[in-house]
Design an enzyme around this catalytic site. Structure first.
Site, PDB file in Angstrom:
ATOM      1  CE  LYS A 191      -4.130  -1.968   2.193  1.00 11.10           C
ATOM      2  NZ  LYS A 191      -5.063  -1.830   3.338  1.00 11.10           N
ATOM      3  CE1 TYR A 195      -9.439  -2.695   0.111  1.00 12.85           C
ATOM      4  CE2 TYR A 195      -8.414  -0.926  -1.129  1.00 12.85           C
ATOM      5  CZ  TYR A 195      -8.319  -1.994  -0.259  1.00 12.85           C
ATOM      6  OH  TYR A 195      -7.085  -2.359   0.245  1.00 12.85           O
ATOM      7  CG  PHE A 251     -13.386   1.964   6.376  1.00 16.33           C
ATOM      8  CD1 PHE A 251     -12.854   1.362   5.243  1.00 16.33           C
ATOM      9  CD2 PHE A 251     -14.139   1.186   7.243  1.00 16.33           C
ATOM     10  CE1 PHE A 251     -13.069   0.020   4.961  1.00 16.33           C
ATOM     11  CE2 PHE A 251     -14.360  -0.174   6.969  1.00 16.33           C
ATOM     12  CZ  PHE A 251     -13.832  -0.740   5.822  1.00 16.33           C
ATOM     13  NE  ARG A 263      -6.490 -11.551   5.714  1.00 16.54           N
ATOM     14  CZ  ARG A 263      -7.189 -10.412   5.598  1.00 16.54           C
ATOM     15  NH1 ARG A 263      -7.398  -9.863   4.405  1.00 16.54           N
ATOM     16  NH2 ARG A 263      -7.663  -9.802   6.652  1.00 16.54           N
ATOM     17  CB  THR A 316      -7.607  -5.026   9.842  1.00 15.74           C
ATOM     18  OG1 THR A 316      -8.155  -6.192   9.240  1.00 15.74           O
ATOM     19  CG2 THR A 316      -7.871  -3.818   8.956  1.00 15.74           C
ATOM     20  NE  ARG A 349      -2.761  -5.327   7.131  1.00 14.00           N
ATOM     21  CZ  ARG A 349      -3.943  -5.791   6.773  1.00 14.00           C
ATOM     22  NH1 ARG A 349      -4.566  -6.678   7.531  1.00 14.00           N
ATOM     23  NH2 ARG A 349      -4.520  -5.372   5.664  1.00 14.00           N
ATOM     24  CG  ASN A 363      -3.737  -1.926   6.844  1.00 19.45           C
ATOM     25  OD1 ASN A 363      -3.538  -1.636   5.660  1.00 19.45           O
ATOM     26  ND2 ASN A 363      -4.836  -2.537   7.249  1.00 19.45           N
ATOM     27  CG  HIS A 401      -5.529  -6.042  -0.363  1.00 24.53           C
ATOM     28  ND1 HIS A 401      -6.782  -5.932   0.193  1.00 24.53           N
ATOM     29  CD2 HIS A 401      -5.609  -7.046  -1.286  1.00 24.53           C
ATOM     30  CE1 HIS A 401      -7.598  -6.826  -0.389  1.00 24.53           C
ATOM     31  NE2 HIS A 401      -6.900  -7.515  -1.288  1.00 24.53           N
ATOM     32  CD  GLU A 415      -9.020  -9.168  -3.557  1.00 22.51           C
ATOM     33  OE1 GLU A 415      -9.894  -8.778  -2.766  1.00 22.51           O
ATOM     34  OE2 GLU A 415      -7.861  -9.458  -3.184  1.00 22.51           O
TER      35      GLU A 415
HETATM   36  O1  CDP Z   1      -7.345  -5.405   4.780  1.00 22.47           O
HETATM   37  P1  CDP Z   1      -8.204  -6.301   5.624  1.00 22.47           P
HETATM   38  O2  CDP Z   1      -8.853  -7.413   4.837  1.00 22.47           O
HETATM   39  O3  CDP Z   1      -7.480  -6.804   6.848  1.00 22.47           O
HETATM   40  O4  CDP Z   1      -9.375  -5.381   6.217  1.00 22.47           O
HETATM   41  P2  CDP Z   1     -10.800  -4.954   5.591  1.00 22.47           P
HETATM   42  O5  CDP Z   1     -11.793  -5.019   6.679  1.00 22.47           O
HETATM   43  O6  CDP Z   1     -11.095  -5.726   4.343  1.00 22.47           O
HETATM   44  O7  CDP Z   1     -10.587  -3.425   5.229  1.00 22.47           O
HETATM   45  C1  CDP Z   1      -9.925  -3.029   4.052  1.00 22.47           C
HETATM   46  C2  CDP Z   1      -8.989  -1.886   4.390  1.00 22.47           C
HETATM   47  O8  CDP Z   1      -9.765  -0.753   4.766  1.00 22.47           O
HETATM   48  C3  CDP Z   1      -8.062  -2.119   5.586  1.00 22.47           C
HETATM   49  O9  CDP Z   1      -6.908  -2.881   5.263  1.00 22.47           O
HETATM   50  C4  CDP Z   1      -7.722  -0.694   5.974  1.00 22.47           C
HETATM   51  O10 CDP Z   1      -6.735  -0.133   5.108  1.00 22.47           O
HETATM   52  C5  CDP Z   1      -9.064   0.013   5.726  1.00 22.47           C
HETATM   53  N1  CDP Z   1      -9.905   0.129   6.937  1.00 22.47           N
HETATM   54  C6  CDP Z   1     -10.027   1.378   7.552  1.00 22.47           C
HETATM   55  O11 CDP Z   1      -9.431   2.366   7.108  1.00 22.47           O
HETATM   56  N2  CDP Z   1     -10.822   1.501   8.683  1.00 22.47           N
HETATM   57  C7  CDP Z   1     -11.485   0.450   9.170  1.00 22.47           C
HETATM   58  N3  CDP Z   1     -12.259   0.596  10.254  1.00 22.47           N
HETATM   59  C8  CDP Z   1     -11.369  -0.803   8.560  1.00 22.47           C
HETATM   60  C9  CDP Z   1     -10.566  -0.938   7.435  1.00 22.47           C
HETATM   61 MG    MG Z   2     -10.255  -7.321   3.309  1.00 19.48          MG
END
Ligand code: CDP
Ligand code: MG
Length: 142
Positions: free
Chosen positions: A13, A53, A61, A89, A95, A106, A116, A119, A130
């Site tokens: 990222k 996304y 967010f 993962r 996350t 992370r 973070n 992805h 994807e």
């Molecule tokens: O990336 P991951 O699958 O762990 O998390 P996600 O729930 O799919 O969220 C996608 C991305 O959105 C995260 O990796 C963060 O960069 C962002 N995010 C955020 O800014 N605030 C949140 N409360 C949750 C996610």
């Molecule tokens: Mg995700």
């Protein structure tokens, strides 16, 4: 033992590319047993970030995430290995970097819940979608 290779989509990222940490991310992925089989540095357009996304489009967010993901170049990657989706993962960590286990990408590199560093696809089905979003089949021949 039957070893089944799997592929997953990874993104380095903007917070990580900006700090010149692409190699650090790759080193941690490789140390965890995954191989980079395709990789490209791109500046995502707003439309691309929104589409990638889209699953989060109703979350609070989403707008900030789209702005973040288009703020600097990213490095999109296809990773390959045994159980690659789950393994990636695990190597990535939770996350929120504050909640990520020690030794994960992370925990080591992440700056915030949003920034973070990486992805990773969350299921084999999403990995396939994807990967197809960013890479043509002819870039992924064995
Ligand atoms: O990336 P991951 O699958 O762990 O998390 P996600 O729930 O799919 O969220 C996608 C991305 O959105 C995260 O990796 C963060 O960069 C962002 N995010 C955020 O800014 N605030 C949140 N409360 C949750 C996610
Ligand atoms: Mg995700």
């Amino acid at each position: 033992m039957i070893v089944t290779k799997q592929r997953t989509l990874s993104i380095v990222k903007p917070d990580a590319t900006k700090r010149n940490l692409t190699g650090s991310v790759v080193a941690m992925l490789e140390a965890g047993g995954l191989s980079v089989v395709a990789q490209r540095r791109v500046r995502l357009s707003e439309a691309q970030a929104r589409a990638f996304y889209a699953v989060h489009k109703d979350r609070p967010f989403y707008e900030a995430l789209v702005a973040f993901m288009t703020s600097e170049p990213v490095v999109v990657q296809v990773l390959e290995g045994e159980d690659a989706v789950k393994k990636n993962r695990e190597i990535m960590g939770a996350t929120d970097p504050k909640e990520a286990d020690e030794g994960t990408i992370r925990a080591a590199l992440g700056m915030s819940l949003e920034a973070n560093s990486v992805h990773g696809s969350d299921s084999p089905e999403n990995a396939e979608k994807e990967i197809a979003f960013f890479f043509a089949g002819c870039e992924l021949l064995d």
